[in-house]
Structure formats: C-alpha cells, structure tokens
Enzyme design. Structure first.
Site, PDB file in Angstrom:
ATOM      1  CB  SER A  41      -0.967  -0.009   1.184  1.00 32.71           C
ATOM      2  OG  SER A  41      -0.286  -0.319   2.383  1.00 32.71           O
TER       3      SER A  41
ATOM      4  CG  HIS B 108      -3.938  -0.833  -2.013  1.00 35.92           C
ATOM      5  ND1 HIS B 108      -4.497   0.408  -2.246  1.00 35.92           N
ATOM      6  CD2 HIS B 108      -3.567  -0.829  -0.713  1.00 35.92           C
ATOM      7  CE1 HIS B 108      -4.441   1.127  -1.144  1.00 35.92           C
ATOM      8  NE2 HIS B 108      -3.892   0.408  -0.185  1.00 35.92           N
TER       9      HIS B 108
ATOM     10  CE  LYS C 270      -7.308   0.395   1.099  1.00 35.49           C
ATOM     11  NZ  LYS C 270      -6.522  -0.588   1.821  1.00 35.49           N
TER      12      LYS C 270
HETATM   13  C1  LIG Z   1      -6.581  -0.739   3.346  1.00 32.03           C
HETATM   14  C2  LIG Z   1      -5.941  -2.054   3.568  1.00 32.03           C
HETATM   15  C3  LIG Z   1      -6.535  -3.003   4.398  1.00 32.03           C
HETATM   16  C4  LIG Z   1      -7.761  -2.696   5.196  1.00 32.03           C
HETATM   17  O1  LIG Z   1      -8.892  -2.638   4.410  1.00 32.03           O
HETATM   18  P1  LIG Z   1     -10.197  -1.867   4.962  1.00 32.03           P
HETATM   19  O2  LIG Z   1     -11.301  -2.433   4.190  1.00 32.03           O
HETATM   20  O3  LIG Z   1      -9.947  -0.404   4.732  1.00 32.03           O
HETATM   21  O4  LIG Z   1     -10.272  -2.167   6.429  1.00 32.03           O
HETATM   22  C5  LIG Z   1      -5.935  -4.240   4.516  1.00 32.03           C
HETATM   23  N1  LIG Z   1      -4.800  -4.531   3.851  1.00 32.03           N
HETATM   24  C6  LIG Z   1      -4.188  -3.637   3.053  1.00 32.03           C
HETATM   25  C7  LIG Z   1      -2.927  -4.014   2.331  1.00 32.03           C
HETATM   26  C8  LIG Z   1      -4.733  -2.369   2.888  1.00 32.03           C
HETATM   27  O5  LIG Z   1      -4.128  -1.478   2.104  1.00 32.03           O
END
Ligand SMILES: *Cc1c(COP(=O)(O)O)cnc(C)c1O
Length: 405
Positions: free
Chosen positions: A188, A216, A247
C-alpha cells in the site's frame, strides 16, 4: 459538572506525546471532506484536485451503486440488527458472498466488516501458538495484528526476498506447527506487487498455507479486477485470498475467499464475524452492484491504468523520486513521491493543499524513518485536465521547496 477532561492528570502523558509530534512537525489535523469523494472536491473549505483517495474506479459516486443502496434501504431498512451468527444474516449478505465467490472463481466467500477485520480475524482464527507465520516486512498492519493475536511465532522476511523467506521456512520445516506464508498482493505504501508465483512455489515445497491480502489489487489488477491471483494466473495455488470492499469497490467491508471448509471454519471461529454486527443491507447491495460494474464496465479499469501510466511518467520527467532506488518501484496506480524527511514531507503536503492539490503526507511509523513520502493515487475518473493541473502545482511547489531542481 464540567464536561472537559483537559485538567485531569491521568491522560496527560498522551498530551505530552502529541506535543512532541507538534515539535517535530509531524502532527496532523484530520482533513474534512465537505462534499463527495471525487477527483475534484471541497476539503476544509478549499476546492482541490484529489489524488489521495483509494477510490480507484470512482465507484463511491457511481449512479448504479447509489441507486442500489437507496433501493436496499427502502426495502430492508438501515441495519441488520445483530451479528451474523445470531440474527444478522440477511439474504442480501448471502447473495454478496455468492457473487464474490463466483467472481473470484472459488468455492466460497465470507464477508467481514472491513478488510482490517478480514485479515486480523482470519490469521488469528486459523493459527495458534504452535504455528509459524512467514510474513513480508512491508505487510499491512492488519496482518501484523492478526499474527500477534494468533500467538503464532512470527518470522519476517525482507521485502519480496524469496531466498530469505525460504531460509525462514527451512528453520522451521521440522517443527510440528502449521506454516503460513503471507504477503500483500499490492503493497500500500510503495505500490509494488507481491511475488505470488515464487511464494506459491515455496508454499508447495514446504507444505505451507498460502495467503494473499489483495486490498489494493481488488478492482485494479487481473481480468475485470479479479486481483493478483488472476494477474499471475496462480488460480488454485492460494489457500486464502483476502480482498477489500472499501477501496476500488467504493463502499466498506472485507472478504475472504477459499474452500468451503475454510469459510465454514471462519463462520465458526473468526472473532470479528462472531462478535461484531454485519453490514447494513445498503452496503451489501452497493457491493453487489459494484461487482456487476466490474463485470460490465471493464473500460473503467483501462481508464485507471491509462491515467496511471500518464501520471507516473510525468512525475518522473519532473524529477521527483517516485521510488525504485532504495525503495521499491511502484507497478500500480499508487505512486509515492519519496521525500525522506518527515517534516519536509508534511510541509510539502500542506503547501500542495494550499495550492489546490490534495495528497497525503505519510511519515513514521506508517513508513520507515527517513522514507517519508506523499502518496499519490490515480483513479479512472480523473480527467486529463485535472491531472495536468495537479502536475503544474506539483512542479511549482516542488521547485519552490527545493524537492526537484
Ligand atoms: C486498506 C488495507 C486493508 C484494510 O482494508 P479496509 O477495508 O480499509 O479495512 C488491509 N490490507 C491492506 C494491504 C490495505 O491497504
């Protein structure tokens, strides 16, 4: 009775720590979005071009998703009323899980309240203190927390270093415990892609469980956004696939895909599933509509990648450090501008904001000391004109602050 707690001494150590951050220049105030999550929006009263959000495909405001949420609210109300295992499993929750399982071409799927709880709840449920977790050093915090909660022994390998991962597996190969190899599909903070094929080889060689966190990559990589397993064509070789609905999918939630037995086990043992209320029907309906959009409007993903190629190239031409020297090189719509110093990074982000570009500064502890950055993220809905204007501002502010020549 005064309602303020400012004068009570019990929490003054927290105030001291915030004062330290203020002295270092890395304290922040939350930026407040006043209209929709969109490429141009109003934040803290200022009209800005938004290159900070994870709204990769613009689905937060897609008319079809909006309508699905409204329709579900009219038909089913605003809440589910209970945790899934008590009275809070609605037909629409099952439909969403079936939709995702079908989309990902796996036996079964369980939806969690977030990607965070999907990771933390799954890792902590499937492993115990006799087991071993072989984890990339840049894996997401939710994986790290799940690993800690499991009480398994955690062995961290250098970022994407397969030889190091194998060394760690060799160290424990004669131990009786289960072994789990876990990686982010897309990292990320740097935007590089996890080495799935090589990790799958290792998992097979050492009899380890293979798990990928595709937060992502969901909606971004693979055919119609099916994620890294599809991108690398390692179907059937990853035991646990995590994705997010928060996302690219545009709403909120997380999910785990795998065998029927894995999902049944998680229904019985994953603590966020057992002890936290399920999604409102509107969220489940929104997500179902989002997967339909992925299937029917793949041009959104093409647009996302077109914008990504353009923006990355232009940032490089301006002379920004966009990774690849002593940080990983991005391969996705996440492009960091590496600054290094935490305070300079936060100042850069604040100056960009004043000039009408919103991209968040990220410093320690989210990234290592000395590798602070502003992170840019493209979406399918940015226009060429918006991106050109953002690049003009980046150039002007970058030069003024001595970040580029
Ligand atoms: C954003 C993210 C999460 C968490 O996801 P949410 O649905 O926002 O709780 C988990 N793993 C990674 C790699 C992320 O970037």
């Amino acid at each position: 009775m005064p309602t303020t707690t400012a004068s009570r001494p019990q929490l003054s150590y927290l105030t001291d720590q915030m004062n330290e951050l203020k002295a270092k220049g890395t304290h922040f105030n939350l930026r407040v979005l006043e209209d929709e999550q969109a490429p141009e929006c109003t934040i803290d009263g200022r009209h800005v071009i938004n290159i900070a959000s994870n709204n990769y495909l613009g689905l937060t405001t897609h008319p079809r998703l909006r309508e699905a949420a409204l329709e579900a609210t009219r038909r089913y109300g605003v809440g589910s009323g209970a945790v899934r295992t008590v009275a809070g499993t609605m037909k629409i929750h099952m439909q969403l899980e079936e939709k995702i399982a079908h989309f990902k071409n796996v036996e079964a799927c369980v939806v969690f309240q977030s990607g965070f709880t999907a990771n933390a709840g799954t890792v902590s449920a499937i492993l115990g203190k006799e087991d071993f977790i072989i984890s990339d050093e840049l894996n997401h915090a939710s994986i790290i927390d799940g690993a800690r909660l499991s009480r398994a022994k955690i062995k961290v390998f250098r970022h994407k270093d397969i030889a190091h991962a194998e060394e760690l597996l060799k160290e424990v190969q004669n131990e009786p415990g289960h072994k789990l190899i876990i990686t982010d599909g897309v990292f990320s903070m740097d935007g590089d892609i996890g080495p799935l094929p090589a990790l799958c080889d290792l998992a097979e060689k050492y009899g380890a469980i293979m798990m990928v966190d595709d937060a992502h990559a969901s909606g971004v990589l693979g055919r119609n956004g099916r994620g890294t397993v599809d991108h690398f064509n390692v179907h059937g070789r990853v035991d646990v696939q995590v994705g997010t609905l928060s996302k690219a999918i545009g709403a909120l939630g997380g999910y785990v895909c795998g065998s029927k037995d894995l999902i049944d086990f998680l229904y019985h043992r994953a603590r966020p599933f057992l002890f936290s209320t399920s999604h409102p029907p509107s969220v489940a309906a929104t997500c179902i509509a989002a997967f339909e959009v992925l299937e029917q409007e793949p041009e959104l993903i093409d647009k996302l990648w077109g914008n990504t190629r353009f923006f990355k190239k232009e940032l490089g031409l301006l002379g920004f450090n966009i990774g690849g020297k002593n940080t990983p090189a991005s391969e996705t719509p996440i492009t960091p501008i590496i600054i290094g110093d935490g305070k300079l990074t936060m100042d850069f982000s604040r100056e960009l904001f004043k000039e009408g570009v919103f991209c968040t500064g990220i410093a320690f502890p989210t990234v290592p000391e000395g590798k602070a950055r502003v992170r840019t993220i493209m979406s399918a809905t940015h226009t060429h004109d918006q991106l050109s204007r953002a690049l003009e501002v980046l150039k002007k502010v970058g030069r003024r602050m001595g970040i580029i020549g």
